[in-house]
Design a protein around this motif. Structure first.
Motif, PDB file in Angstrom:
ATOM      1  N   ILE A   1       0.886  -1.174   0.000  1.00 36.79           N
ATOM      2  CA  ILE A   1       0.000   0.000   0.000  1.00 36.79           C
ATOM      3  C   ILE A   1       0.921   1.219   0.000  1.00 36.79           C
ATOM      4  N   LEU A   2       1.174   1.756  -1.176  1.00 37.44           N
ATOM      5  CA  LEU A   2       2.180   2.798  -1.380  1.00 37.44           C
ATOM      6  C   LEU A   2       1.484   4.106  -1.780  1.00 37.44           C
ATOM      7  N   PRO A   3       2.146   5.263  -1.556  1.00 38.52           N
ATOM      8  CA  PRO A   3       1.412   6.538  -1.589  1.00 38.52           C
ATOM      9  C   PRO A   3       1.116   7.121  -2.977  1.00 38.52           C
ATOM     10  N   LEU A   4       0.746   6.263  -3.928  1.00 41.29           N
ATOM     11  CA  LEU A   4       0.062   6.715  -5.133  1.00 41.29           C
ATOM     12  C   LEU A   4      -1.422   6.605  -4.802  1.00 41.29           C
ATOM     13  N   THR A   5      -1.973   7.670  -4.221  1.00 39.60           N
ATOM     14  CA  THR A   5      -3.283   7.607  -3.582  1.00 39.60           C
ATOM     15  C   THR A   5      -4.412   7.759  -4.590  1.00 39.60           C
ATOM     16  N   ALA A   6      -5.574   7.237  -4.197  1.00 37.73           N
ATOM     17  CA  ALA A   6      -6.780   7.301  -5.014  1.00 37.73           C
ATOM     18  C   ALA A   6      -7.813   8.165  -4.306  1.00 37.73           C
ATOM     19  N   SER A   7      -8.537   9.004  -5.069  1.00 37.94           N
ATOM     20  CA  SER A   7      -9.554   9.867  -4.475  1.00 37.94           C
ATOM     21  C   SER A   7     -10.650  10.157  -5.477  1.00 37.94           C
ATOM     22  N   LEU A   8     -11.869   9.675  -5.189  1.00 37.45           N
ATOM     23  CA  LEU A   8     -13.007   9.988  -6.050  1.00 37.45           C
ATOM     24  C   LEU A   8     -13.372  11.464  -5.957  1.00 37.45           C
ATOM     25  N   GLU A   9     -13.307  12.010  -4.745  1.00 36.94           N
ATOM     26  CA  GLU A   9     -13.607  13.436  -4.569  1.00 36.94           C
ATOM     27  C   GLU A   9     -12.667  14.293  -5.410  1.00 36.94           C
ATOM     28  N   ARG A  10     -11.394  13.944  -5.408  1.00 37.62           N
ATOM     29  CA  ARG A  10     -10.415  14.689  -6.193  1.00 37.62           C
ATOM     30  C   ARG A  10     -10.745  14.587  -7.679  1.00 37.62           C
ATOM     31  N   ALA A  11     -11.082  13.370  -8.135  1.00 36.89           N
ATOM     32  CA  ALA A  11     -11.381  13.180  -9.557  1.00 36.89           C
ATOM     33  C   ALA A  11     -12.610  13.970  -9.991  1.00 36.89           C
ATOM     34  N   MET A  12     -13.645  13.986  -9.172  1.00 34.73           N
ATOM     35  CA  MET A  12     -14.884  14.662  -9.559  1.00 34.73           C
ATOM     36  C   MET A  12     -14.751  16.181  -9.530  1.00 34.73           C
ATOM     37  N   SER A  13     -13.690  16.669  -8.881  1.00 34.95           N
ATOM     38  CA  SER A  13     -13.433  18.111  -8.893  1.00 34.95           C
ATOM     39  C   SER A  13     -12.530  18.525 -10.048  1.00 34.95           C
ATOM     40  N   GLY A  14     -12.176  17.550 -10.909  1.00 28.08           N
ATOM     41  CA  GLY A  14     -11.325  17.844 -12.059  1.00 28.08           C
ATOM     42  C   GLY A  14      -9.849  17.667 -11.805  1.00 28.08           C
ATOM     43  N   ARG A  15      -9.501  17.266 -10.588  1.00 25.10           N
ATOM     44  CA  ARG A  15      -8.104  17.004 -10.265  1.00 25.10           C
ATOM     45  C   ARG A  15      -7.798  15.516 -10.461  1.00 25.10           C
ATOM     46  N   PRO A  16      -6.547  15.073 -10.255  1.00 23.55           N
ATOM     47  CA  PRO A  16      -6.186  13.688 -10.585  1.00 23.55           C
ATOM     48  C   PRO A  16      -6.878  12.650  -9.708  1.00 23.55           C
ATOM     49  N   ALA A  17      -7.367  11.588 -10.330  1.00 23.16           N
ATOM     50  CA  ALA A  17      -7.920  10.470  -9.569  1.00 23.16           C
ATOM     51  C   ALA A  17      -6.824   9.787  -8.754  1.00 23.16           C
ATOM     52  N   PHE A  18      -5.627   9.663  -9.342  1.00 21.69           N
ATOM     53  CA  PHE A  18      -4.472   9.083  -8.666  1.00 21.69           C
ATOM     54  C   PHE A  18      -3.365  10.126  -8.611  1.00 21.69           C
ATOM     55  N   ALA A  19      -2.739  10.283  -7.449  1.00 17.82           N
ATOM     56  CA  ALA A  19      -1.713  11.307  -7.284  1.00 17.82           C
ATOM     57  C   ALA A  19      -0.698  10.855  -6.236  1.00 17.82           C
ATOM     58  N   TRP A  20       0.487  11.457  -6.306  1.00 14.92           N
ATOM     59  CA  TRP A  20       1.594  11.103  -5.419  1.00 14.92           C
ATOM     60  C   TRP A  20       1.488  11.904  -4.125  1.00 14.92           C
ATOM     61  N   GLU A  21       1.316  11.210  -2.984  1.00 16.34           N
ATOM     62  CA  GLU A  21       1.209  11.847  -1.671  1.00 16.34           C
ATOM     63  C   GLU A  21       2.161  11.152  -0.694  1.00 16.34           C
ATOM     64  N   PRO A  22       3.441  11.467  -0.716  1.00 21.81           N
ATOM     65  CA  PRO A  22       4.417  10.734   0.100  1.00 21.81           C
ATOM     66  C   PRO A  22       4.168  10.837   1.598  1.00 21.81           C
ATOM     67  N   ASP A  23       3.472  11.898   2.046  1.00 25.39           N
ATOM     68  CA  ASP A  23       3.209  12.038   3.483  1.00 25.39           C
ATOM     69  C   ASP A  23       2.306  10.937   4.028  1.00 25.39           C
ATOM     70  N   LYS A  24       1.652  10.198   3.155  1.00 27.65           N
ATOM     71  CA  LYS A  24       0.791   9.101   3.594  1.00 27.65           C
ATOM     72  C   LYS A  24       1.604   7.911   4.110  1.00 27.65           C
ATOM     73  N   GLY A  25       2.892   7.868   3.774  1.00 27.49           N
ATOM     74  CA  GLY A  25       3.713   6.743   4.175  1.00 27.49           C
ATOM     75  C   GLY A  25       3.596   5.580   3.209  1.00 27.49           C
ATOM     76  N   ALA A  26       4.328   4.509   3.491  1.00 24.77           N
ATOM     77  CA  ALA A  26       4.328   3.329   2.631  1.00 24.77           C
ATOM     78  C   ALA A  26       4.232   2.092   3.519  1.00 24.77           C
ATOM     79  N   PHE A  27       3.310   1.197   3.189  1.00 27.01           N
ATOM     80  CA  PHE A  27       3.039   0.020   4.010  1.00 27.01           C
ATOM     81  C   PHE A  27       3.036  -1.232   3.136  1.00 27.01           C
ATOM     82  N   VAL A  28       3.436  -2.341   3.718  1.00 24.25           N
ATOM     83  CA  VAL A  28       3.277  -3.647   3.079  1.00 24.25           C
ATOM     84  C   VAL A  28       2.618  -4.570   4.088  1.00 24.25           C
TER      85      VAL A  28
END
Length: 463
Positions: free
Chosen positions: A228-255
């Protein structure tokens, strides 16, 4: 059509679609090995119409299968679209109807609620079925040889990864899915098993730390690993015209690590520094430790920041992740294995989930931070020795696929098959290499009269 779509980089050069379906017998230079009999199937995105969404991405085009059948020293090529419900609806309309990433704001009203699967990422053979895979939908079955579309395998009920793993001992197909269910871009993850007879015998779902693009995962003989790596998914972001998937390194990286026979509630989360992995090579166990070889990026390439600004270019290098299951720490120990940029790592899949020695990948000897690879490489994981076959300027390599010389041949003894784009001629070649002598270059080349667009993954199916 607006200028944003026309200038989209994924619609130009060898990313641009080839919209004809053809059958060619190819002229062969060199000699096809006598023991190499079967078909290399490759899958990739190939939009049948110009996309309507200015956020069109390479990952979204209609699936097209490219089949290279090898028999008696000859090579015959066939390509066909995967005729998904999306393809059929748009084909009847004569135009693109679907927005990017299932975005309802950019989808034509006639396509709302219609299945949007493209079946464009991988193609695998399991339990007598040829399956075109794409991580947003169920497996789509094709007829071997003819490539006729047979439809979704409904037993899966929901989306399935494009990167299942086939256990070489049990014959099971191990798989996962991210964002299953009706709500797009959610944080759920499913884990599933299909037995050797093709019956889906398990599908369980759990919640990841956040919603992200989980392109691939790892399997050993006893465990499964979910990155689970910080190429995040967001429906809210997509519906506002911004990227559905985006790089958010502050979210951290988990396996997440789980025994294959355990309940999904037992997933243990390990931590890494922010990074991204599209493709691992293999994973294996040594006592209480799990080792996993992966192509690691410092950040996710091909995707923007959350505000839509472009991300920095980045290349991947092969590293080993080690997980200590008996230790108190949840940190992942990372060991560099190679300093050459690369992607699409493969190995002798008779060793899936087991210790192994040989790996191959498409490489970039220029260090130019690009997804277009100009070489094929072999690495000996025991000695660290590396061999490279570098292509002329302007030529690019696909993922190399390993085929053993025989069912009982030693690990790594066999051939690589790949597709090479010849930039100066704007066409492609099918090539065969000795897997233990990659630096020698092809021992046989079959020339196509046109190009095969850049694609993703393929597999060899013996005759």
């Amino acid at each position: 059509m607006d200028g944003e779509v026309i200038t989209n980089p994924y619609l130009r050069g060898n990313f641009a679609p080839v919209r004809t379906e053809d059958d060619f017998e190819l002229a062969v230079a060199g000699e096809i090995p006598e023991g190499l009999r079967g078909t290399l199937y490759r899958n990739g995105p190939n939009p049948q119409f110009e996309p309507r969404d200015p956020n069109h991405h390479w990952f979204l085009g209609d699936g097209m299968i490219h089949a290279f059948r090898v028999e008696d020293g000859k090579v015959v090529y066939r390509n066909r679209y995967v005729r998904t419900p999306k393809w059929r609806l748009e084909n009847a309309a004569g135009r693109s109807l679907f927005g990017a990433w299932r975005n309802p704001m950019t989808t034509d009203p006639s396509a709302l609620g219609v299945d949007s699967g493209a079946a464009n990422t991988n193609i695998v053979w399991h339990a007598g079925r040829l399956l075109a895979l794409e991580e947003g939908h169920m497996p789509f079955e094709l007829a071997p040889g003819t490539l006729d579309s047979r439809g979704y395998v409904e037993a899966y009920r929901d989306r399935v990864t494009a990167h299942p793993k086939i256990d070489p001992v049990t014959g099971e197909m191990i798989w996962f899915a991210y964002s299953p269910g009706e709500t797009p871009l959610n944080a759920a993850v499913s884990y599933g098993v299909t037995n050797a007879q093709g019956q889906v015998v398990r599908r369980d779902t759990f919640q990841a730390p956040f919603a992200s693009m989980i392109h691939d995962f790892l399997v050993t003989d006893r465990h499964v690993l979910f990155p689970i790596l910080p190429l995040t998914a967001s429906l809210e972001r997509a519906m506002s015209g911004r990227p559905a998937f985006a790089w958010e390194p502050d979210k951290g990286a988990f396996v997440g690590v789980m025994r294959r026979d355990a309940d999904v509630s037992t997933v243990r989360w390990f931590n890494a520094g922010p990074c991204y992995v599209f493709h691992p090579m293999n994973a294996w166990e040594e006592g209480d430790r799990i080792h996993a070889e992966v192509m690691r990026y410092d950040r996710a390439p091909l995707f923007p920041n959350p505000d839509g600004s472009p991300g920095e270019p980045c290349g991947a290098k092969l590293v080993r992740w080690t997980f200590d299951l008996a230790g108190a720490s949840d940190a992942i120990v990372e060991t560099p294995l190679d300093d050459l940029m690369g992607e699409f790592p493969r190995f002798d899949e008779r060793r899936t989930g087991l210790s192994y020695r040989h790996g191959w990948y498409a490489a970039d000897t220029r260090g130019s931070d690009t997804i277009r690879m100009n070489a094929l490489a072999h690495i000996d994981l025991l000695t660290g020795a590396r061999q490279v076959w570098e292509l002329p300027a302007g030529d690019f390599a696909s993922e190399p696929v390993f085929t053993p010389r025989s069912a009982d041949a030693p690990e790594g003894d066999g051939w690589l098959t790949a597709v090479i784009y010849r930039g100066a001629e704007d066409r492609s070649d099918f090539v065969v290499l000795d897997a233990q002598d990659v630096a020698r270059g092809p021992i046989a080349t079959a020339a196509l009269p046109r190009r095969v667009p850049f694609g993703f993954h393929g597999n060899w199916v013996p005759a």
